[in-house]
Design a protein around this motif. Sequence first.
Motif, PDB file in Angstrom:
ATOM      1  N   VAL A  23       2.447   8.727   7.731  1.00  0.00           N
ATOM      2  CA  VAL A  23       3.859   8.854   7.337  1.00  0.00           C
ATOM      3  C   VAL A  23       4.103   8.085   6.046  1.00  0.00           C
ATOM      4  CG1 VAL A  23       6.224   8.202   7.950  1.00  0.00           C
ATOM      5  CG2 VAL A  23       4.768   9.306   9.644  1.00  0.00           C
ATOM      6  N   GLU A  24       3.598   6.863   5.975  1.00  0.00           N
ATOM      7  CA  GLU A  24       3.791   6.047   4.784  1.00  0.00           C
ATOM      8  C   GLU A  24       3.117   6.668   3.560  1.00  0.00           C
ATOM      9  OE1 GLU A  24       5.742   3.154   4.441  1.00  0.00           O
ATOM     10  OE2 GLU A  24       6.434   3.955   6.341  1.00  0.00           O
ATOM     11  N   LEU A  25       1.905   7.170   3.734  1.00  0.00           N
ATOM     12  CA  LEU A  25       1.221   7.818   2.608  1.00  0.00           C
ATOM     13  C   LEU A  25       1.955   9.088   2.175  1.00  0.00           C
ATOM     14  CD1 LEU A  25      -2.542   7.323   3.533  1.00  0.00           C
ATOM     15  CD2 LEU A  25      -1.400   6.543   1.436  1.00  0.00           C
ATOM     16  N   THR A  31       6.443  10.753  -4.117  1.00  0.00           N
ATOM     17  CA  THR A  31       6.898  10.222  -5.409  1.00  0.00           C
ATOM     18  C   THR A  31       5.748   9.966  -6.386  1.00  0.00           C
ATOM     19  OG1 THR A  31       6.841   7.948  -4.566  1.00  0.00           O
ATOM     20  CG2 THR A  31       8.947   9.169  -4.396  1.00  0.00           C
ATOM     21  N   HIS A  32       4.511  10.062  -5.903  1.00  0.00           N
ATOM     22  CA  HIS A  32       3.325   9.841  -6.742  1.00  0.00           C
ATOM     23  C   HIS A  32       2.292  10.937  -6.460  1.00  0.00           C
ATOM     24  CE1 HIS A  32       5.250   5.907  -6.297  1.00  0.00           C
ATOM     25  NE2 HIS A  32       4.757   5.622  -7.495  1.00  0.00           N
ATOM     26  N   PRO A  33       2.623  12.195  -6.701  1.00  0.00           N
ATOM     27  CA  PRO A  33       1.755  13.307  -6.299  1.00  0.00           C
ATOM     28  C   PRO A  33       0.416  13.368  -7.033  1.00  0.00           C
ATOM     29  CG  PRO A  33       3.562  14.105  -7.648  1.00  0.00           C
ATOM     30  CD  PRO A  33       3.844  12.660  -7.361  1.00  0.00           C
ATOM     31  N   ASP A  34       0.268  12.642  -8.134  1.00  0.00           N
ATOM     32  CA  ASP A  34      -0.974  12.694  -8.902  1.00  0.00           C
ATOM     33  C   ASP A  34      -1.902  11.514  -8.618  1.00  0.00           C
ATOM     34  OD1 ASP A  34      -0.186  15.066 -10.198  1.00  0.00           O
ATOM     35  OD2 ASP A  34       1.001  13.909 -11.639  1.00  0.00           O
ATOM     36  N   ASP A  35      -1.585  10.692  -7.643  1.00  0.00           N
ATOM     37  CA  ASP A  35      -2.408   9.534  -7.315  1.00  0.00           C
ATOM     38  C   ASP A  35      -3.610  10.001  -6.478  1.00  0.00           C
ATOM     39  OD1 ASP A  35      -3.566   7.216  -6.245  1.00  0.00           O
ATOM     40  OD2 ASP A  35      -1.630   6.180  -6.138  1.00  0.00           O
TER      41      ASP A  35
END
Length: 86
Positions: A23-25, A31-35
């Motif tokens: 859930v946290e990931l 908000t950080h789809p390219d990480d």
Amino acid sequence: MKSMPQEYYQKLEDIQAIDFVLVELTLYLDTHPDDTQALQQFNAYVQHSKMLKQEFESLYGPLQQYGNSYTGYPWSWNEQPWPWEV
């Protein structure tokens, strides 16, 4: 309510912990789809979650209903405790 062995509660807690990480990931990846590191972590935890759930269900029965979990014979969904009751 039916008493379950300590291993039941430990395995259920392990599943809950992994699902919390997922859930946290998920929130982070929204908000950080390219990480790419977070994506790799997410996929690794998904695999681990599936393995834990499959092991739990093979020992204690289904975790979810409506086609999300397999069932054995005889139909045992109505046996307690259900995972959300412990």
